[in-house]
Every structure is written in C-alpha cells, then in structure tokens.
Motif scaffolding. Structure first.
Motif, mmCIF file in Angstrom:
data_model
loop_
_atom_site.group_PDB
_atom_site.id
_atom_site.type_symbol
_atom_site.label_atom_id
_atom_site.label_comp_id
_atom_site.label_asym_id
_atom_site.label_seq_id
_atom_site.Cartn_x
_atom_site.Cartn_y
_atom_site.Cartn_z
ATOM 1 N N GLN A 227 0.922 -1.277 0.024
ATOM 2 C CA GLN A 227 0.178 0.203 -0.036
ATOM 3 C C GLN A 227 0.781 1.176 0.007
ATOM 4 O O GLN A 227 1.432 1.712 1.054
ATOM 5 N N PRO A 228 1.062 1.891 -1.073
ATOM 6 C CA PRO A 228 2.062 3.025 -1.189
ATOM 7 C C PRO A 228 1.883 4.253 -0.213
ATOM 8 O O PRO A 228 2.879 4.655 0.089
ATOM 9 N N SER A 229 0.531 4.255 0.059
ATOM 10 C CA SER A 229 0.530 5.540 0.834
ATOM 11 C C SER A 229 0.837 5.391 2.316
ATOM 12 O O SER A 229 1.069 6.031 3.059
ATOM 13 N N ARG A 230 1.134 3.886 2.805
ATOM 14 C CA ARG A 230 1.588 3.380 4.006
ATOM 15 C C ARG A 230 0.752 3.996 5.085
ATOM 16 O O ARG A 230 0.883 4.011 6.265
ATOM 17 N N ARG A 231 -0.556 4.222 4.541
ATOM 18 C CA ARG A 231 -1.802 4.511 5.478
ATOM 19 C C ARG A 231 -2.863 3.633 5.569
ATOM 20 O O ARG A 231 -3.164 3.328 4.347
ATOM 21 N N MET A 232 -3.345 3.163 6.752
ATOM 22 C CA MET A 232 -4.557 2.655 6.569
ATOM 23 C C MET A 232 -5.717 3.342 6.246
ATOM 24 O O MET A 232 -5.797 4.577 6.753
ATOM 25 N N SER A 233 -7.192 2.669 5.846
ATOM 26 C CA SER A 233 -8.059 3.589 5.773
ATOM 27 C C SER A 233 -8.873 3.327 7.035
ATOM 28 O O SER A 233 -8.845 2.214 7.642
ATOM 29 N N ASP A 234 -9.646 4.178 7.440
ATOM 30 C CA ASP A 234 -10.757 4.365 8.663
ATOM 31 C C ASP A 234 -11.854 3.720 7.896
ATOM 32 O O ASP A 234 -12.170 4.090 6.833
ATOM 33 N N PRO A 235 -12.776 2.854 8.834
ATOM 34 C CA PRO A 235 -13.795 2.271 8.196
ATOM 35 C C PRO A 235 -14.885 3.271 7.821
ATOM 36 O O PRO A 235 -15.382 3.227 7.073
ATOM 37 N N ALA A 236 -14.774 4.574 8.478
ATOM 38 C CA ALA A 236 -15.673 5.566 8.367
ATOM 39 C C ALA A 236 -15.586 6.217 6.863
ATOM 40 O O ALA A 236 -16.511 6.610 6.381
ATOM 41 N N GLU A 237 -14.440 5.973 6.335
ATOM 42 C CA GLU A 237 -14.226 6.532 5.046
ATOM 43 C C GLU A 237 -14.985 5.487 3.963
ATOM 44 O O GLU A 237 -15.304 6.143 3.121
ATOM 45 N N ILE A 238 -14.925 4.369 4.232
ATOM 46 C CA ILE A 238 -15.649 3.554 3.188
ATOM 47 C C ILE A 238 -17.082 3.811 3.558
ATOM 48 O O ILE A 238 -17.796 3.597 2.435
ATOM 49 N N GLY A 239 -17.581 3.857 4.711
ATOM 50 C CA GLY A 239 -19.075 4.546 4.910
ATOM 51 C C GLY A 239 -19.440 5.970 3.951
ATOM 52 O O GLY A 239 -20.348 5.789 3.473
ATOM 53 N N ALA A 240 -18.310 6.659 3.848
ATOM 54 C CA ALA A 240 -18.574 7.820 3.330
ATOM 55 C C ALA A 240 -18.876 7.861 1.780
ATOM 56 O O ALA A 240 -19.600 8.266 1.045
ATOM 57 N N LEU A 241 -17.934 6.808 1.038
ATOM 58 C CA LEU A 241 -18.077 6.609 -0.153
ATOM 59 C C LEU A 241 -19.564 5.603 -0.375
ATOM 60 O O LEU A 241 -19.995 6.212 -1.439
ATOM 61 N N ALA A 242 -19.718 4.650 0.578
ATOM 62 C CA ALA A 242 -21.074 4.101 0.217
ATOM 63 C C ALA A 242 -22.204 4.975 0.096
ATOM 64 O O ALA A 242 -23.249 4.991 -0.586
ATOM 65 N N LEU A 243 -22.425 5.879 0.981
ATOM 66 C CA LEU A 243 -23.154 7.046 1.046
ATOM 67 C C LEU A 243 -23.444 7.815 -0.243
ATOM 68 O O LEU A 243 -24.256 8.061 -0.661
ATOM 69 N N TRP A 244 -22.237 8.310 -0.676
ATOM 70 C CA TRP A 244 -22.273 9.108 -2.049
ATOM 71 C C TRP A 244 -22.853 7.813 -3.401
ATOM 72 O O TRP A 244 -23.374 8.590 -3.953
ATOM 73 N N LEU A 245 -22.404 6.773 -3.191
ATOM 74 C CA LEU A 245 -22.959 5.921 -4.396
ATOM 75 C C LEU A 245 -24.805 5.725 -3.963
ATOM 76 O O LEU A 245 -25.009 5.483 -5.137
ATOM 77 N N CYS A 246 -25.132 6.118 -3.003
ATOM 78 C CA CYS A 246 -26.522 6.003 -2.818
ATOM 79 C C CYS A 246 -27.379 7.137 -3.415
ATOM 80 O O CYS A 246 -28.539 7.106 -3.462
ATOM 81 N N ASP A 247 -26.714 8.306 -3.668
ATOM 82 C CA ASP A 247 -27.297 9.567 -4.139
ATOM 83 C C ASP A 247 -27.759 9.347 -5.586
ATOM 84 O O ASP A 247 -27.173 8.771 -6.179
ATOM 85 N N PRO A 248 -28.745 9.966 -5.844
ATOM 86 C CA PRO A 248 -29.202 9.770 -7.052
ATOM 87 C C PRO A 248 -28.553 10.301 -8.208
ATOM 88 O O PRO A 248 -28.522 9.947 -9.456
ATOM 89 N N VAL A 249 -27.867 11.281 -7.665
ATOM 90 C CA VAL A 249 -26.479 11.818 -8.727
ATOM 91 C C VAL A 249 -25.617 10.898 -9.260
ATOM 92 O O VAL A 249 -25.017 10.915 -10.264
ATOM 93 N N ALA A 250 -25.621 9.755 -8.612
ATOM 94 C CA ALA A 250 -24.531 8.384 -8.922
ATOM 95 C C ALA A 250 -25.357 7.501 -9.814
ATOM 96 O O ALA A 250 -24.915 6.292 -10.130
ATOM 97 N N HIS A 251 -26.459 8.083 -10.316
ATOM 98 C CA HIS A 251 -27.327 6.941 -11.421
ATOM 99 C C HIS A 251 -26.588 6.484 -12.563
ATOM 100 O O HIS A 251 -26.768 5.187 -12.877
ATOM 101 N N ASN A 252 -25.381 7.084 -12.849
ATOM 102 C CA ASN A 252 -24.490 6.470 -14.029
ATOM 103 C C ASN A 252 -23.310 5.930 -13.481
ATOM 104 O O ASN A 252 -22.699 5.274 -14.610
ATOM 105 N N LEU A 253 -23.216 5.667 -12.318
ATOM 106 C CA LEU A 253 -22.028 4.921 -12.055
ATOM 107 C C LEU A 253 -22.202 3.488 -11.454
ATOM 108 O O LEU A 253 -22.851 3.268 -10.443
ATOM 109 N N THR A 254 -22.157 2.933 -12.230
ATOM 110 C CA THR A 254 -22.598 1.359 -12.190
ATOM 111 C C THR A 254 -21.701 0.318 -12.527
ATOM 112 O O THR A 254 -21.011 0.726 -13.572
#
Length: 267
Positions: A227-254
């Motif tokens: 992992q080049p960044s040498r930083r772990m992700s926080d689980p909350a960061e995954i939550g933030a991405l999941a939330l954005w995917l649920c927005d209607p604006v993400a209708h063409n991201l599939t």
C-alpha cells in the motif's frame, strides 16, 4: 449532502467494523437500517441504539447465519416484510489463510458461501423490487483482493473476484431501470485495501511476532509491501463512499469496482 429520508437499507455484517460505519453513514443521512450480524442480544441492541442516535428513524436487528445459503434469501424476505429495501450492502465476510495445498475444502466452501453465495442470494431476492420502484443501490464490499491476488488466500480471493464479476453482470442486467430523476438501480463494489478492522488481526499479530511484539512496527511492515500511501483506511471512510454511491446523482456509476487502497492496484 445525500438525503436518504424515507429510504431503508439492509447492511449485512453491520454490528461492527466497515459494516457498522456504512450503516452509520446511511443512518446519518436519514435511512432506516436493517442491522445484521452474528451477535448476542446486548451487541445487537447496542448497534441499533447507536444507529438511531446517529439519525436512523428505525433500526432493527436480524441475526441470520449466512453460511446457510437459504438464510440469505430469508433475510431479505424478513427485512422486506418490515420495510422495502432501497439499499442493499453486502458486507458480511470471513477470511482464513493457508497455502493452497493445505486449505481444507470445507473452509474453502464456507468462505465462498458467506462472501459470494450469500450476496447472490440477497441480490436475487432484493433487486426485482428495487427495479419496480425505479431506485435501488447494491453496494458489495469486495476487497483489493477482488482485483489482485495474494498468497495463502485462495478462497478469499476467489470469492472476492467472483463478487466483482457477479456485480458487473447485475449492473448490466439492471442498467436501463429507472431514470436520472429516480436514480436508477446501480450495482457497485468497493474494494478496500488495508483497513483498520479486526479481520486483519491474525496477519498483524503474526508480523508482530517478528518485531518483538511491536504492533505499530508490524502494521508499518505490512503496509510497506503493497500500500504505497502506507496509511490504513478508517472504516468511516468506506462509509462515506457508500453514502455517495446512494445519491441519485450517482445514477450512471454502475458496474464499477472502486479501490480504496492507497495506490496498491495502481502499481
């Protein structure tokens, strides 16, 4: 800000870790949450109360064991009897490491059943109703190991590669459903790299033994390899991405498999 008022989400494996943080992000946006996991009554109650405190109008626990393929479909049916499922997050997963030559076939089958077959069953049960409403989100938590392989992880890698492929098939099959206004029905994978969850403990502990028990040194050693960044992700960061995917604006991201891996798969 994504507004999920009036919507409901089923998040498997959501009493802790990445699953809980995804559920919390959706709850903060106003979604009701079907909490799932193998938890005792106190753990289930604590998770539900935390999600309601975060903003979920309702949170109810379901304890189906996804090592039984029938249970996954039953889970969706029971949740749908409580509330229509607008968002399905397949997060529940297990891992056990061993060389290919030594991997017990029963362990292989259990990992594939929980990580892949259960996701197939929940998607099969939940997506037709999403299509009828013109809005639906399926977010499958795959892994960086759904994109690249690693030694000693044959069943886990097989299940996550399979999850990415299956998600792409479902994305194609539902691509024409709904409209830009309704949000459509999308299917995507999130592929975390090293993330601060308990599933990594066995690997970290094994490394720590080579560093005189120093956990921080073990983590640094682990990340430096891939992992080049040498930083772990926080689980909350995954939550933030999941939330954005649920927005209607993400209708063409599939049909995507989005790595959150500090550049791991860019190499």
């Amino acid at each position: 800000m994504t507004d999920l008022t009036g919507k409901a989400a089923l998040v498997t494996g959501s009493v802790q870790g990445i699953g809980f943080e995804i559920a919390k992000a959706l709850a903060m946006a106003g979604a009701s949450i079907a909490v799932h996991g193998l938890a005792d009554a106190a753990q289930a109650r604590e998770a539900c109360e935390a999600l309601k405190a975060a903003g979920a109008p309702e949170a109810r626990f379901f304890g189906h064991d996804l090592s039984d393929p029938q249970a996954a479909g039953d889970l969706v049916k029971q949740v749908a009897a409580w509330t229509p499922i607008d968002i399905l997050v397949n997060n529940a997963g297990i891992q056990q490491t061993a060389p290919l030559a030594d991997m017990d076939i029963k362990v292989f089958q259990r990992i594939v059943t929980i990580n892949l077959t259960a996701a197939f069953a929940t998607m099969q049960a939940a997506m037709p109703a999403m299509a009828e409403r013109g809005y639906g989100r399926v977010i499958n938590i795959a892994s960086v190991h759904g994109l690249v392989a690693s030694v000693n992880k044959a069943p886990y890698v097989a299940s996550k590669f399979g999850l990415v492929g299956m998600s792409r098939v479902a994305a194609l099959e539902y691509a024409t459903v709904g409209t830009r206004a309704s949000g459509g029905v999308t299917v995507n994978c999130i592929c975390p790299g090293w993330t601060e969850t308990s599933i990594l403990d066995p690997q970290i502990n094994a490394r720590a033994a080579d560093h005189d028990g120093d956990r921080a040194a073990a983590i640094a050693d682990l990340l430096s390899e891939k992992q080049p960044s040498r930083r772990m992700s926080d689980p909350a960061e995954i939550g933030a991405l999941a939330l954005w995917l649920c927005d209607p604006v993400a209708h063409n991201l599939t049909g995507t498999a989005i790595p959150v891996d500090g550049g791991w798969t860019a190499q």
